[in-house]
Design a protein around this motif. Structure first.
Motif, PDB file in Angstrom:
ATOM      1  N   ILE A 116      66.778   7.504  41.385  1.00 22.07           N
ATOM      2  CA  ILE A 116      65.648   8.363  41.754  1.00 22.07           C
ATOM      3  C   ILE A 116      65.282   9.258  40.574  1.00 22.07           C
ATOM      4  N   ALA A 117      66.306   9.739  39.877  1.00 20.22           N
ATOM      5  CA  ALA A 117      66.073  10.548  38.679  1.00 20.22           C
ATOM      6  C   ALA A 117      65.831   9.625  37.491  1.00 20.22           C
ATOM      7  N   GLU A 118      64.693   9.791  36.840  1.00 22.22           N
ATOM      8  CA  GLU A 118      64.414   9.018  35.625  1.00 22.22           C
ATOM      9  C   GLU A 118      65.278   9.499  34.476  1.00 22.22           C
ATOM     10  N   SER A 119      65.558  10.808  34.466  1.00 22.55           N
ATOM     11  CA  SER A 119      66.399  11.389  33.427  1.00 22.55           C
ATOM     12  C   SER A 119      67.048  12.660  33.953  1.00 22.55           C
ATOM     13  N   THR A 130      69.505  19.531  35.260  1.00 21.91           N
ATOM     14  CA  THR A 130      68.141  19.371  35.744  1.00 21.91           C
ATOM     15  C   THR A 130      67.849  17.887  35.890  1.00 21.91           C
ATOM     16  N   PHE A 131      67.302  17.506  37.031  1.00 18.33           N
ATOM     17  CA  PHE A 131      66.927  16.118  37.271  1.00 18.33           C
ATOM     18  C   PHE A 131      65.405  15.996  37.241  1.00 18.33           C
ATOM     19  N   ASN A 132      64.925  15.013  36.505  1.00 15.97           N
ATOM     20  CA  ASN A 132      63.507  14.691  36.449  1.00 15.97           C
ATOM     21  C   ASN A 132      63.273  13.405  37.241  1.00 15.97           C
ATOM     22  N   LEU A 133      62.513  13.494  38.313  1.00 17.50           N
ATOM     23  CA  LEU A 133      62.385  12.382  39.241  1.00 17.50           C
ATOM     24  C   LEU A 133      61.315  11.387  38.788  1.00 17.50           C
ATOM     25  N   ARG A 134      61.510  10.142  39.168  1.00 20.37           N
ATOM     26  CA  ARG A 134      60.547   9.094  38.835  1.00 20.37           C
ATOM     27  C   ARG A 134      59.275   9.250  39.668  1.00 20.37           C
ATOM     28  N   LYS A 135      58.143   8.996  39.044  1.00 23.58           N
ATOM     29  CA  LYS A 135      56.869   9.048  39.761  1.00 23.58           C
ATOM     30  C   LYS A 135      56.817   7.984  40.854  1.00 23.58           C
ATOM     31  N   GLU A 136      57.456   6.827  40.599  1.00 20.71           N
ATOM     32  CA  GLU A 136      57.355   5.704  41.538  1.00 20.71           C
ATOM     33  C   GLU A 136      58.341   5.782  42.695  1.00 20.71           C
ATOM     34  N   PHE A 139      59.871   7.080  49.596  1.00 22.99           N
ATOM     35  CA  PHE A 139      60.565   6.854  50.859  1.00 22.99           C
ATOM     36  C   PHE A 139      59.938   5.640  51.545  1.00 22.99           C
ATOM     37  N   HIS A 140      60.588   5.175  52.583  1.00 25.04           N
ATOM     38  CA  HIS A 140      60.105   3.984  53.277  1.00 25.04           C
ATOM     39  C   HIS A 140      58.741   4.181  53.930  1.00 25.04           C
ATOM     40  N   ASP A 141      58.365   5.425  54.204  1.00 23.96           N
ATOM     41  CA  ASP A 141      57.045   5.672  54.805  1.00 23.96           C
ATOM     42  C   ASP A 141      55.947   5.784  53.745  1.00 23.96           C
ATOM     43  N   GLY A 142      56.291   5.521  52.481  1.00 21.89           N
ATOM     44  CA  GLY A 142      55.311   5.529  51.409  1.00 21.89           C
ATOM     45  C   GLY A 142      55.136   6.855  50.707  1.00 21.89           C
ATOM     46  N   LYS A 143      55.742   7.914  51.228  1.00 19.64           N
ATOM     47  CA  LYS A 143      55.585   9.236  50.616  1.00 19.64           C
ATOM     48  C   LYS A 143      56.498   9.362  49.389  1.00 19.64           C
ATOM     49  N   PRO A 144      56.028  10.073  48.355  1.00 22.25           N
ATOM     50  CA  PRO A 144      56.839  10.215  47.148  1.00 22.25           C
ATOM     51  C   PRO A 144      58.061  11.103  47.380  1.00 22.25           C
ATOM     52  N   ILE A 145      59.111  10.814  46.645  1.00 17.44           N
ATOM     53  CA  ILE A 145      60.311  11.665  46.672  1.00 17.44           C
ATOM     54  C   ILE A 145      60.070  12.822  45.710  1.00 17.44           C
ATOM     55  N   THR A 146      60.185  14.040  46.210  1.00 18.56           N
ATOM     56  CA  THR A 146      59.883  15.220  45.408  1.00 18.56           C
ATOM     57  C   THR A 146      61.116  16.091  45.209  1.00 18.56           C
ATOM     58  N   ALA A 147      60.962  17.069  44.322  1.00 18.04           N
ATOM     59  CA  ALA A 147      62.034  18.034  44.091  1.00 18.04           C
ATOM     60  C   ALA A 147      62.352  18.812  45.363  1.00 18.04           C
ATOM     61  N   GLU A 180      56.992  19.534  40.849  1.00 14.66           N
ATOM     62  CA  GLU A 180      56.961  18.539  41.919  1.00 14.66           C
ATOM     63  C   GLU A 180      58.077  17.508  41.770  1.00 14.66           C
ATOM     64  N   ARG A 181      58.414  17.174  40.526  1.00 17.74           N
ATOM     65  CA  ARG A 181      59.440  16.166  40.291  1.00 17.74           C
ATOM     66  C   ARG A 181      60.550  16.689  39.380  1.00 17.74           C
ATOM     67  N   ARG A 182      60.813  17.975  39.417  1.00 20.65           N
ATOM     68  CA  ARG A 182      61.839  18.563  38.551  1.00 20.65           C
ATOM     69  C   ARG A 182      62.632  19.596  39.341  1.00 20.65           C
ATOM     70  N   VAL A 183      63.960  19.431  39.371  1.00 23.37           N
ATOM     71  CA  VAL A 183      64.819  20.336  40.133  1.00 23.37           C
ATOM     72  C   VAL A 183      66.060  20.658  39.306  1.00 23.37           C
ATOM     73  N   ARG A 184      66.460  21.921  39.360  1.00 21.72           N
ATOM     74  CA  ARG A 184      67.592  22.393  38.549  1.00 21.72           C
ATOM     75  C   ARG A 184      68.688  22.957  39.449  1.00 21.72           C
ATOM     76  N   PHE A 185      69.937  22.626  39.088  1.00 24.64           N
ATOM     77  CA  PHE A 185      71.123  23.147  39.764  1.00 24.64           C
ATOM     78  C   PHE A 185      71.915  23.980  38.765  1.00 24.64           C
TER      79      PHE A 185
END
Length: 607
Positions: A116-119, A130-136, A139-147, A180-185
């Motif tokens: 899920i994380a591109e990098s 910090t995880f940077n999520l893939r644009k593609e 979820f199974h319902d078609g919605k993007p996976i976000t931070a 939207e696609r970046r989350v930090r721990f």
């Protein structure tokens, strides 16, 4: 934690720790900004470079199609939520329905690659990740996976999920959605170098799906995930079918290419293993992992085997075997004395059992980290001795002066020497024989306990132990219950003795808190089955988690192993350094098998 794919199905365990590279990242000052990377390794460099096409142990051209049918020997299931204590989850949900931020490989000590994380980004001191999520990623319902989904998953797992998650991620101090696609721990303990890695194992769930649902409830409503399969047809408690997502967003990524090749994966539930075996031989089941030495030696015969319609193989693996054992619940006063626990071990005649019950197929387990370089041996020396010496005043003298060795016999049923040693230990603990019964000299209470089982075929292993203990005047009863009752009683520590597998990975870390830390002694659902409550063990767990490199990790784990062994919390049983598999010949598998062993999710159907 366990994957419910075949690697974990074989051993009841999965690799709990992921790994990361330092070589591909510029040297940085502590706390400085980090550069994005595609993979992370606990020690050393990841094997696969950025943009790799597939893992070496898969067939990237494997055809898709067909149905894989497997058996689960249990009294059903009542939940599709594997992340909470409540209920008995269906097999397969975790690994098939949910994707994670990173995906580990099976042919390295422990390395993880972006899913899920591109990098990911983490500094030299690993004070955050910090995880940077893939644009593609979808979820199974078609919605993007976000931070926001990532943060929600962390929050819900650590507050309402299984206690494991609270322990595993205890040192995370802050979660920040930076885009939207970046989350930090951020981490409260920068010496816990594993944290940037194990966060990558977290299953990601859609926040909007759970917004109006109660997460802590078990139930049979198929959840929305993002993995290679969705839950399809099911018959509550009897079967469940996973259907491959045809437009699965990650199917062409390196960590997924050549995997999950069956259109459907079906699990059928059987209350008896003998019935499951016959169903396999009749063609109702395609693939089977054999756990019974007797079955392996005697049951796989007949015309279909002679004509190679059904194939059997014993495939060597190099994963840690962990510890399978009779586990004492030291919360019970019966087992509070270490000498009593040690004495009871002298009544288990492994050599006789291996010869008469197991066709000499097994090796005696001598370590909680068996079949790995992490296992302690001999007497402590060098760096391991230095680590243990710091706790010398708090440890039994045996830790330093006695090589740990489970009691042995000649295999002919002679236990006289063992009984003599057991009697001496029991005498030191305040017991004596009165009217043929082993009783405590102060209370007059007889030494007695119950062994809780959920598999009838294990009675043949326990009965000889019961009979041997009876010769010592010790009263042992055997209680056989169904799987659901067994699970609930174990979660609540409502037992005297159980047989458990305590799995381990090649890189132990934060999960060790779940197994032996005193903070989990009364946490229902934790895996501190033995009730370990020892400040030395707690301190050694911290040292393991804080190990700065592989060499130091090995020394610290060996020290922890040695202290646990000399605590005599278990009667070790046995292990097998190979996977015994049987399958119908229309199933095909890759030419090479990784060190972690057989994984049927890399197989395919000959169409």
């Amino acid at each position: 934690m366990t994957k419910t794919r075949t690697a974990s199905y074989l051993t009841s365990f999965c690799s709990l720790v992921l790994l990361v590279s330092a070589a591909s990242v510029p040297v940085q000052a502590a706390g400085s900004e980090a550069e994005p990377r595609h993979a992370i390794a606990m020690h050393g460099d990841p094997k696969y470079s950025e943009g790799f096409s597939h893992f070496d142990y898969v067939n990237p051209d494997a055809p898709k199609g067909g149905t894989l049918r497997m058996a689960v020997v249990a009294n059903g299931y009542d939940s599709f939520n594997p992340f909470v204590v409540r209920g008995v989850p269906a097999s397969g949900v975790t690994g098939y329905v949910y994707d994670t931020l990173l995906e580990s490989s099976d042919d390295e000590p422990f390395s993880a690659y972006g899913l899920i994380a591109e990098s990911l980004e983490t500094p030299k001191d690993r004070s955050y990740v910090t995880f940077n999520l893939r644009k593609e990623a979808r979820f199974h319902d078609g919605k993007p996976i976000t931070a926001d989904d990532v943060k929600f998953s962390f929050d819900i797992l650590t507050t309402e999920g299984h206690p494991f998650y609270r322990n595993y991620y205890a040192d995370v101090s802050k979660v920040t959605v930076e885009g939207e696609r970046r989350v930090r721990f951020d981490f409260s303990d920068t010496s816990n170098r594993e944290l940037p890695l194990i966060l990558g194992q977290m299953p990601i769930m859609p926040a909007d799906y759970w917004e109006d649902r109660e997460f802590g409830r078990s139930g049979l409503t198929p959840p929305v995930g993002s993995g290679p399969y969705e839950i399809g047809d099911f018959e509550a408690g009897r079967s469940v079918t996973f259907e491959r997502v045809e437009d699965y967003w990650a199917q062409n990524l390196g960590p997924r290419k050549g995997r999950f090749n069956f259109d459907k994966v079906r699990y059928d539930y059987y209350s008896d293993d003998t019935v499951a075996l016959e169903a396999f031989k009749a063609g109702s089941i395609d693939f089977r992992v054999e756990s019974s030495a007797k079955n392996w030696a005697t049951a796989y015969t007949g015309e279909r085997f002679d004509k190679s319609l059904i194939l059997t193989e014993s495939v060597e693996h190099h994963r840690p075997a962990g510890m399978q054992a009779f586990v004492f619940n030291t919360r019970k006063s019966t087992f509070s004395d270490r000498r009593v626990r040690e004495a009871l071990g002298y009544a288990f005649d492994f050599e006789w059992a291996n010869k008469n019950l197991f066709y000499d197929q097994y090796t005696r387990t001598k370590s909680f980290f068996e079949n790995s370089e992490l296992a302690s041996s001999g007497l402590p020396e060098g760096r391991e001795l230095e680590i243990l010496t710091a706790f010398e005043d708090e440890l039994p003298e045996d830790v330093f002066t006695k090589v740990y060795q489970p009691p042995r016999t000649d295999g002919e049923g002679g236990l006289r020497d063992n009984f003599r040693k057991a009697m001496a230990l029991l005498k030191d603990a305040g017991y004596a024989i009165r009217d043929g019964n082993m009783v405590h000299t102060d209370s007059g209470e007889r030494l007695s306990f119950e062994v809780l089982l959920h598999q009838k075929n294990f009675e043949r292993v326990v009965l000889p132990l019961k009979n041997n203990l009876d010769r010592l005047g010790i009263d042992v009863s055997i209680r056989l219950v169904d799987t659901n009752q067994y699970v609930q009683r174990v979660r609540q520590f409502d037992y005297d003795v159980v047989t458990q597998v305590l799995p381990q990975s090649d890189s132990p870390g934060n999960e060790q808190r779940e197994f032996w830390h005193s903070s989990n002694i009364n946490a229902n659902g934790s895996r501190n089955y033995m009730g370990v409550n020892d400040p030395v063990v707690d301190a050694l767990i911290d040292k393991v988690i804080q190990a700065p490199d592989r060499e130091e990790l090995v020394y610290r784990v060996r020290a922890l192993d040695r202290v646990l062994l000399h605590g005599h919390y278990v009667i070790p049983q046995w292990y097998l350094p190979s996977d015994r598999i049987a399958y119908w010949a229309y199933l095909k598998r890759p030419a090479s098998t990784p060190k972690n062993g057989v994984d049927v999710d890399n197989w395919w159907l000959q169409l």
